[in-house]
Design a protein around this motif. Structure first.
Motif, mmCIF file in Angstrom:
data_model
loop_
_atom_site.group_PDB
_atom_site.id
_atom_site.type_symbol
_atom_site.label_atom_id
_atom_site.label_comp_id
_atom_site.label_asym_id
_atom_site.label_seq_id
_atom_site.Cartn_x
_atom_site.Cartn_y
_atom_site.Cartn_z
ATOM 1 N N LYS A 12 4.219 5.986 1.836
ATOM 2 C CA LYS A 12 4.375 4.983 0.790
ATOM 3 C C LYS A 12 3.002 4.417 0.470
ATOM 4 O O LYS A 12 2.284 3.964 1.362
ATOM 5 C CB LYS A 12 5.324 3.871 1.228
ATOM 6 C CG LYS A 12 5.689 2.938 0.110
ATOM 7 C CD LYS A 12 6.896 2.110 0.447
ATOM 8 C CE LYS A 12 7.307 1.313 -0.796
ATOM 9 N NZ LYS A 12 8.478 0.503 -0.550
ATOM 10 N N LEU A 13 2.634 4.496 -0.812
ATOM 11 C CA LEU A 13 1.359 3.986 -1.291
ATOM 12 C C LEU A 13 1.661 2.959 -2.371
ATOM 13 O O LEU A 13 2.225 3.299 -3.409
ATOM 14 C CB LEU A 13 0.502 5.121 -1.842
ATOM 15 C CG LEU A 13 -0.860 4.756 -2.418
ATOM 16 C CD1 LEU A 13 -1.734 4.065 -1.375
ATOM 17 C CD2 LEU A 13 -1.556 5.994 -2.953
ATOM 18 N N VAL A 14 1.312 1.697 -2.090
ATOM 19 C CA VAL A 14 1.663 0.584 -2.968
ATOM 20 C C VAL A 14 0.409 -0.195 -3.329
ATOM 21 O O VAL A 14 -0.464 -0.408 -2.479
ATOM 22 C CB VAL A 14 2.682 -0.354 -2.278
ATOM 23 C CG1 VAL A 14 3.123 -1.469 -3.206
ATOM 24 C CG2 VAL A 14 3.890 0.423 -1.792
ATOM 25 N N VAL A 15 0.323 -0.634 -4.597
ATOM 26 C CA VAL A 15 -0.792 -1.457 -5.066
ATOM 27 C C VAL A 15 -0.283 -2.881 -5.247
ATOM 28 O O VAL A 15 0.790 -3.095 -5.818
ATOM 29 C CB VAL A 15 -1.356 -0.914 -6.394
ATOM 30 C CG1 VAL A 15 -2.504 -1.791 -6.885
ATOM 31 C CG2 VAL A 15 -1.805 0.528 -6.245
ATOM 32 N N PHE A 16 -1.085 -3.845 -4.748
ATOM 33 C CA PHE A 16 -0.745 -5.261 -4.838
ATOM 34 C C PHE A 16 -1.850 -6.007 -5.569
ATOM 35 O O PHE A 16 -3.023 -5.625 -5.462
ATOM 36 C CB PHE A 16 -0.626 -5.876 -3.434
ATOM 37 C CG PHE A 16 0.438 -5.272 -2.583
ATOM 38 C CD1 PHE A 16 1.739 -5.731 -2.653
ATOM 39 C CD2 PHE A 16 0.144 -4.237 -1.711
ATOM 40 C CE1 PHE A 16 2.725 -5.172 -1.861
ATOM 41 C CE2 PHE A 16 1.120 -3.669 -0.922
ATOM 42 C CZ PHE A 16 2.424 -4.142 -0.993
ATOM 43 N N ASP A 17 -1.491 -7.086 -6.262
ATOM 44 C CA ASP A 17 -2.526 -7.950 -6.826
ATOM 45 C C ASP A 17 -3.053 -8.866 -5.731
ATOM 46 O O ASP A 17 -2.574 -8.842 -4.594
ATOM 47 C CB ASP A 17 -2.031 -8.710 -8.059
ATOM 48 C CG ASP A 17 -0.949 -9.731 -7.775
ATOM 49 O OD1 ASP A 17 -0.683 -10.047 -6.597
ATOM 50 O OD2 ASP A 17 -0.346 -10.220 -8.752
ATOM 51 N N ILE A 18 -4.030 -9.680 -6.061
ATOM 52 C CA ILE A 18 -4.685 -10.519 -5.049
ATOM 53 C C ILE A 18 -3.740 -11.573 -4.477
ATOM 54 O O ILE A 18 -3.965 -12.087 -3.385
ATOM 55 C CB ILE A 18 -5.979 -11.140 -5.615
ATOM 56 C CG1 ILE A 18 -6.902 -11.626 -4.503
ATOM 57 C CG2 ILE A 18 -5.666 -12.257 -6.582
ATOM 58 C CD1 ILE A 18 -7.493 -10.547 -3.681
ATOM 59 N N LEU A 19 -2.651 -11.874 -5.182
ATOM 60 C CA LEU A 19 -1.668 -12.838 -4.680
ATOM 61 C C LEU A 19 -0.586 -12.181 -3.824
ATOM 62 O O LEU A 19 0.328 -12.847 -3.361
ATOM 63 C CB LEU A 19 -1.024 -13.577 -5.851
ATOM 64 C CG LEU A 19 -1.982 -14.411 -6.706
ATOM 65 C CD1 LEU A 19 -1.254 -15.013 -7.904
ATOM 66 C CD2 LEU A 19 -2.644 -15.484 -5.874
ATOM 67 N N GLY A 48 -9.741 -7.019 -12.197
ATOM 68 C CA GLY A 48 -9.612 -7.911 -11.055
ATOM 69 C C GLY A 48 -9.633 -7.148 -9.746
ATOM 70 O O GLY A 48 -9.892 -5.950 -9.701
ATOM 71 N N VAL A 49 -9.344 -7.873 -8.676
ATOM 72 C CA VAL A 49 -9.318 -7.299 -7.333
ATOM 73 C C VAL A 49 -7.871 -7.011 -6.957
ATOM 74 O O VAL A 49 -6.995 -7.862 -7.109
ATOM 75 C CB VAL A 49 -9.949 -8.271 -6.309
ATOM 76 C CG1 VAL A 49 -9.854 -7.701 -4.907
ATOM 77 C CG2 VAL A 49 -11.392 -8.559 -6.681
ATOM 78 N N TYR A 50 -7.640 -5.817 -6.474
ATOM 79 C CA TYR A 50 -6.317 -5.379 -6.042
ATOM 80 C C TYR A 50 -6.441 -4.804 -4.645
ATOM 81 O O TYR A 50 -7.531 -4.462 -4.185
ATOM 82 C CB TYR A 50 -5.754 -4.311 -6.995
ATOM 83 C CG TYR A 50 -5.488 -4.853 -8.380
ATOM 84 C CD1 TYR A 50 -4.244 -5.351 -8.718
ATOM 85 C CD2 TYR A 50 -6.489 -4.870 -9.342
ATOM 86 C CE1 TYR A 50 -3.988 -5.855 -9.981
ATOM 87 C CE2 TYR A 50 -6.254 -5.386 -10.606
ATOM 88 C CZ TYR A 50 -5.006 -5.873 -10.920
ATOM 89 O OH TYR A 50 -4.774 -6.386 -12.158
ATOM 90 N N MET A 51 -5.329 -4.708 -3.955
ATOM 91 C CA MET A 51 -5.275 -4.090 -2.633
ATOM 92 C C MET A 51 -4.277 -2.936 -2.721
ATOM 93 O O MET A 51 -3.285 -3.027 -3.440
ATOM 94 C CB MET A 51 -4.797 -5.089 -1.582
ATOM 95 C CG MET A 51 -5.610 -6.378 -1.514
ATOM 96 S SD MET A 51 -7.312 -6.132 -1.090
ATOM 97 C CE MET A 51 -7.195 -5.924 0.661
ATOM 98 N N ALA A 64 -2.850 1.593 6.515
ATOM 99 C CA ALA A 64 -4.196 1.141 6.154
ATOM 100 C C ALA A 64 -4.107 0.394 4.829
ATOM 101 O O ALA A 64 -3.356 0.779 3.936
ATOM 102 C CB ALA A 64 -5.160 2.305 6.037
ATOM 103 N N THR A 65 -4.890 -0.668 4.726
ATOM 104 C CA THR A 65 -4.970 -1.446 3.496
ATOM 105 C C THR A 65 -6.430 -1.502 3.076
ATOM 106 O O THR A 65 -7.307 -1.770 3.901
ATOM 107 C CB THR A 65 -4.439 -2.875 3.711
ATOM 108 O OG1 THR A 65 -3.098 -2.784 4.193
ATOM 109 C CG2 THR A 65 -4.450 -3.669 2.427
ATOM 110 N N LYS A 66 -6.669 -1.242 1.783
ATOM 111 C CA LYS A 66 -8.034 -1.245 1.268
ATOM 112 C C LYS A 66 -8.101 -2.004 -0.050
ATOM 113 O O LYS A 66 -7.107 -2.156 -0.740
ATOM 114 C CB LYS A 66 -8.542 0.177 1.071
ATOM 115 C CG LYS A 66 -8.646 0.931 2.383
ATOM 116 C CD LYS A 66 -9.457 2.160 2.261
ATOM 117 C CE LYS A 66 -9.563 2.788 3.632
ATOM 118 N NZ LYS A 66 -10.445 3.922 3.647
ATOM 119 N N LYS A 67 -9.311 -2.451 -0.362
ATOM 120 C CA LYS A 67 -9.555 -3.204 -1.590
ATOM 121 C C LYS A 67 -9.911 -2.258 -2.718
ATOM 122 O O LYS A 67 -10.582 -1.260 -2.513
ATOM 123 C CB LYS A 67 -10.684 -4.196 -1.353
ATOM 124 C CG LYS A 67 -11.005 -5.050 -2.558
ATOM 125 C CD LYS A 67 -11.952 -6.181 -2.229
ATOM 126 C CE LYS A 67 -13.307 -5.708 -1.824
ATOM 127 N NZ LYS A 67 -14.298 -6.790 -1.738
#
Length: 72
Positions: A12-19, A48-51, A64-67
């Motif tokens: 599972k590969l998920v993109v999140f916003d900074i919040l 913007g910045v996402y994770m 693993a989580t990356k910016k």
């Protein structure tokens, strides 16, 4: 987004916003060991910045989580 899976498993590969809000699910399926390149179409997202978080459940669990910095 490039990643290597050392074993077979559910990825599972998920993109999140900074919040911490989920903005995209790029992979949610069983995969085999190997190299993967996943395209992320961010045309509908503002700069913007996402994770992004990759989890692989199998013989050896991996997480693993990356910016990611998006500049338009």
């Amino acid at each position: 987004i490039l990643f290597n899976a050392s074993t077979n498993g559910f990825a599972k590969l998920v993109v999140f916003d900074i919040l911490g809000r989920e903005v995209a699910v790029l992979v949610s399926e069983n995969i085999k060991a190997g190299e993967y390149a996943i395209n992320f179409n961010a045309s509908n997202l503002p700069s913007g910045v996402y994770m992004y978080k990759l989890t692989i459940s199998g013989e050896n669990n991996f997480s693993a989580t990356k910016k990611l910095v998006l500049v338009k």
